[in-house]
Write a protein that holds these residues in place. Structure first.
Motif, PDB file in Angstrom:
ATOM      1  N   GLY A  55       0.794  -1.337   0.112  1.00  0.00           N
ATOM      2  CA  GLY A  55      -0.004  -0.030   0.114  1.00  0.00           C
ATOM      3  C   GLY A  55       0.934   1.228   0.018  1.00  0.00           C
ATOM      4  O   GLY A  55       0.556   2.157  -0.525  1.00  0.00           O
ATOM      5  N   GLU A  56       1.918   1.197   0.906  1.00  0.00           N
ATOM      6  CA  GLU A  56       2.842   2.558   0.634  1.00  0.00           C
ATOM      7  C   GLU A  56       3.565   2.804  -0.427  1.00  0.00           C
ATOM      8  O   GLU A  56       3.426   3.967  -0.854  1.00  0.00           O
ATOM      9  CB  GLU A  56       4.099   2.173   1.769  1.00  0.00           C
ATOM     10  N   ILE A  57       3.883   1.712  -1.425  1.00  0.00           N
ATOM     11  CA  ILE A  57       4.339   1.905  -2.463  1.00  0.00           C
ATOM     12  C   ILE A  57       3.173   2.481  -3.534  1.00  0.00           C
ATOM     13  O   ILE A  57       3.669   3.373  -4.391  1.00  0.00           O
ATOM     14  CB  ILE A  57       4.909   0.432  -3.183  1.00  0.00           C
ATOM     15  N   GLU A  58       2.070   1.951  -3.545  1.00  0.00           N
ATOM     16  CA  GLU A  58       1.113   2.506  -4.515  1.00  0.00           C
ATOM     17  C   GLU A  58       0.928   3.899  -4.127  1.00  0.00           C
ATOM     18  O   GLU A  58       0.555   4.749  -4.989  1.00  0.00           O
ATOM     19  CB  GLU A  58      -0.153   1.481  -4.207  1.00  0.00           C
ATOM     20  N   ALA A 105      -0.509  -7.184  -9.581  1.00  0.00           N
ATOM     21  CA  ALA A 105      -1.731  -6.506  -8.930  1.00  0.00           C
ATOM     22  C   ALA A 105      -1.751  -5.233  -8.511  1.00  0.00           C
ATOM     23  O   ALA A 105      -2.437  -4.345  -8.564  1.00  0.00           O
ATOM     24  CB  ALA A 105      -2.269  -7.597  -7.614  1.00  0.00           C
ATOM     25  N   SER A 106      -0.415  -4.994  -7.871  1.00  0.00           N
ATOM     26  CA  SER A 106      -0.207  -3.621  -7.447  1.00  0.00           C
ATOM     27  C   SER A 106      -0.116  -2.513  -8.536  1.00  0.00           C
ATOM     28  O   SER A 106      -0.758  -1.566  -8.571  1.00  0.00           O
ATOM     29  CB  SER A 106       1.394  -3.453  -6.526  1.00  0.00           C
ATOM     30  N   ALA A 107       0.821  -2.949  -9.778  1.00  0.00           N
ATOM     31  CA  ALA A 107       0.708  -2.026 -10.866  1.00  0.00           C
ATOM     32  C   ALA A 107      -0.470  -1.859 -11.383  1.00  0.00           C
ATOM     33  O   ALA A 107      -1.002  -0.640 -11.851  1.00  0.00           O
ATOM     34  CB  ALA A 107       1.709  -2.863 -11.884  1.00  0.00           C
ATOM     35  N   HIS A 108      -1.333  -2.866 -11.118  1.00  0.00           N
ATOM     36  CA  HIS A 108      -2.846  -2.685 -11.772  1.00  0.00           C
ATOM     37  C   HIS A 108      -3.644  -1.552 -11.122  1.00  0.00           C
ATOM     38  O   HIS A 108      -4.226  -0.509 -11.525  1.00  0.00           O
ATOM     39  CB  HIS A 108      -3.620  -3.964 -11.855  1.00  0.00           C
ATOM     40  N   ARG A 109      -3.550  -1.498  -9.692  1.00  0.00           N
ATOM     41  CA  ARG A 109      -4.112  -0.661  -8.874  1.00  0.00           C
ATOM     42  C   ARG A 109      -3.351   0.757  -8.943  1.00  0.00           C
ATOM     43  O   ARG A 109      -4.184   1.733  -9.047  1.00  0.00           O
ATOM     44  CB  ARG A 109      -3.979  -1.211  -7.362  1.00  0.00           C
ATOM     45  N   VAL A 112      -4.899   2.311 -12.248  1.00  0.00           N
ATOM     46  CA  VAL A 112      -6.396   2.820 -12.224  1.00  0.00           C
ATOM     47  C   VAL A 112      -6.216   4.165 -11.591  1.00  0.00           C
ATOM     48  O   VAL A 112      -6.992   4.882 -12.001  1.00  0.00           O
ATOM     49  CB  VAL A 112      -7.126   1.846 -11.273  1.00  0.00           C
ATOM     50  N   ARG A 113      -5.278   4.176 -10.267  1.00  0.00           N
ATOM     51  CA  ARG A 113      -5.717   5.544  -9.637  1.00  0.00           C
ATOM     52  C   ARG A 113      -4.650   6.765 -10.586  1.00  0.00           C
ATOM     53  O   ARG A 113      -5.177   7.777 -10.402  1.00  0.00           O
ATOM     54  CB  ARG A 113      -4.823   5.326  -8.405  1.00  0.00           C
ATOM     55  N   VAL A 114      -3.824   6.433 -11.160  1.00  0.00           N
ATOM     56  CA  VAL A 114      -3.319   7.274 -12.106  1.00  0.00           C
ATOM     57  C   VAL A 114      -4.213   7.853 -13.469  1.00  0.00           C
ATOM     58  O   VAL A 114      -4.358   9.036 -13.422  1.00  0.00           O
ATOM     59  CB  VAL A 114      -1.946   7.032 -12.640  1.00  0.00           C
ATOM     60  N   ALA A 115      -4.812   7.126 -13.762  1.00  0.00           N
ATOM     61  CA  ALA A 115      -5.728   7.253 -14.907  1.00  0.00           C
ATOM     62  C   ALA A 115      -6.939   8.004 -14.152  1.00  0.00           C
ATOM     63  O   ALA A 115      -7.617   9.023 -14.969  1.00  0.00           O
ATOM     64  CB  ALA A 115      -6.393   5.862 -15.357  1.00  0.00           C
ATOM     65  N   ALA A 116      -7.175   7.928 -12.799  1.00  0.00           N
ATOM     66  CA  ALA A 116      -8.241   8.829 -12.233  1.00  0.00           C
ATOM     67  C   ALA A 116      -7.848  10.365 -12.174  1.00  0.00           C
ATOM     68  O   ALA A 116      -8.543  11.222 -11.756  1.00  0.00           O
ATOM     69  CB  ALA A 116      -8.597   8.084 -10.842  1.00  0.00           C
TER      70      ALA A 116
END
Length: 344
Positions: A55-58, A105-109, A112-116
């Protein structure tokens, strides 16, 4: 074992020290630990190496994307390194207690957040079935994406756009193993000759496996550079790559005068180069003191963590609130989030 990921975001800003300070502060505030940060004015690029829990990296990568979105305008960006985004590349690398599935899975999340944020995102490397390369995605640079996405190169997350973000471009996010990013400073050779060396070294040109190479002219530094990535470095022999580059440069009348590693130095570079030079017997990563020390500390830490969490939960109302909260945070960080159910 508490899962640890590495991320090595590359930003298209290498001439403003204030930018690097801000982005590292924000990533640290998000909970990641910044291990290294460097900028190059000729590349006009900054690279940050950070580690932390999943979570910290994301959170840190998204924080970096937000800083880049505010600070970087690719319409005015000129540097020798290929780029398509303000946050150009955001690789996620599995380290302790994780594997490639966790990194994917982390890269996918993160994507999604960068696209947001309104920034289109390409997935690359281990995040795509075909292991799409950065070279393919960055062909033509940011300018090739301004008026629309080329046929066959639509982003995985378009952020509601039909072209790149006007100032922040497109970000590439992917899961990959460790790689060695290194630059060789070369003299006594023409740029065209060095370009031929790079072409012959590249895997795509029939050269060495895992090698990506570019010849660059650094006007500010007043030198020529052979810029290389050695992918999946744990499976490669960096010394053999260096020897091949040195031989090819010398054959054209030049010489390598310095080697620069971007970010942290992989164990494989030190171990395999040392083994080759010293003709070292039994040169195995499991004999590295650093490798065994990390394993030992992880095993001890895992047991201590379980004891602490179980005690705090049993004590419940009798435990100070801050102790109970800390125990729950540790327990949460030691459990990996499930992979996303939707697919890009």
């Amino acid at each position: 074992m508490i899962p640890v990921l590495e991320a090595v975001p590359n930003f298209s800003e290498g001439r403003d020290p204030g930018f690097l300070r801000e982005v590292t502060v924000e990533m640290t505030r998000a909970g990641a630990e910044v291990l290294d940060a460097s900028s190059d004015p000729d590349h006009h690029r900054s690279v940050v190496t950070l580690i932390g829990g999943v979570g910290e990296i994301e959170d840190a990568l998204v924080a970096g994307a937000e800083v880049a979105l505010r600070a970087v305008d690719l319409r005015r960006h000129r540097g020798v390194h290929p780029r398509i985004g303000a946050l150009d590349v955001a690789p996620v690398v599995p380290l302790a207690g994780t594997g490639m599935e966790v990194a994917r899975a982390s890269a996918h999340r993160v994507a999604v957040r960068v696209a947001a944020l309104g920034i289109p995102v390409y997935l690359y490397a281990g995040s795509t079935p075909e292991h799409r390369s950065l070279a393919d995605l960055r062909r033509g640079g940011f300018e090739s994406l301004v008026d629309g996405f080329p046929t066959g190169r639509s982003p995985d997350f378009d952020a509601g756009r039909t072209s790149a973000h006007p100032t922040a471009g497109v970000t590439c996010v992917g899961a990959r193993p460790l790689l060695l990013a290194w630059n060789l400073q070369v003299e006594g050779i023409s740029f065209d000759a060095l370009s031929m060396v790079a072409r012959e070294l590249r895997e795509s040109g029939g050269g060495l496996p895992g090698v990506r190479a570019l010849a660059l002219r650094l006007e500010r530094a007043g030198t020529l550079q052979l810029s290389m990535n050695l992918e999946e470095v744990e499976r490669r022999d960096p010394d053999a790559v260096f020897e091949r580059a040195s031989t090819d440069v010398a054959a054209r009348g030049g010489r390598i005068v310095a080697t620069e590693v971007i970010g942290l130095i992989p164990d494989a570079l030190v171990l395999r180069t040392g083994a080759r030079r010293l003709r070292l017997l039994g040169a195995d990563s499991q004999r590295l003191l650093s490798t065994r020390l990390v394993s030992h500390l992880a095993r001890r830490g895992s047991g201590d963590l379980d004891t602490l969490v179980n005690w705090a939960r049993a004590a419940s109302a009798g435990a100070p609130p801050e102790v109970l909260a800390a125990a729950e945070r540790l327990h949460s960080s030691s459990h990996i989030p499930p992979p996303p159910v939707d697919q890009a």
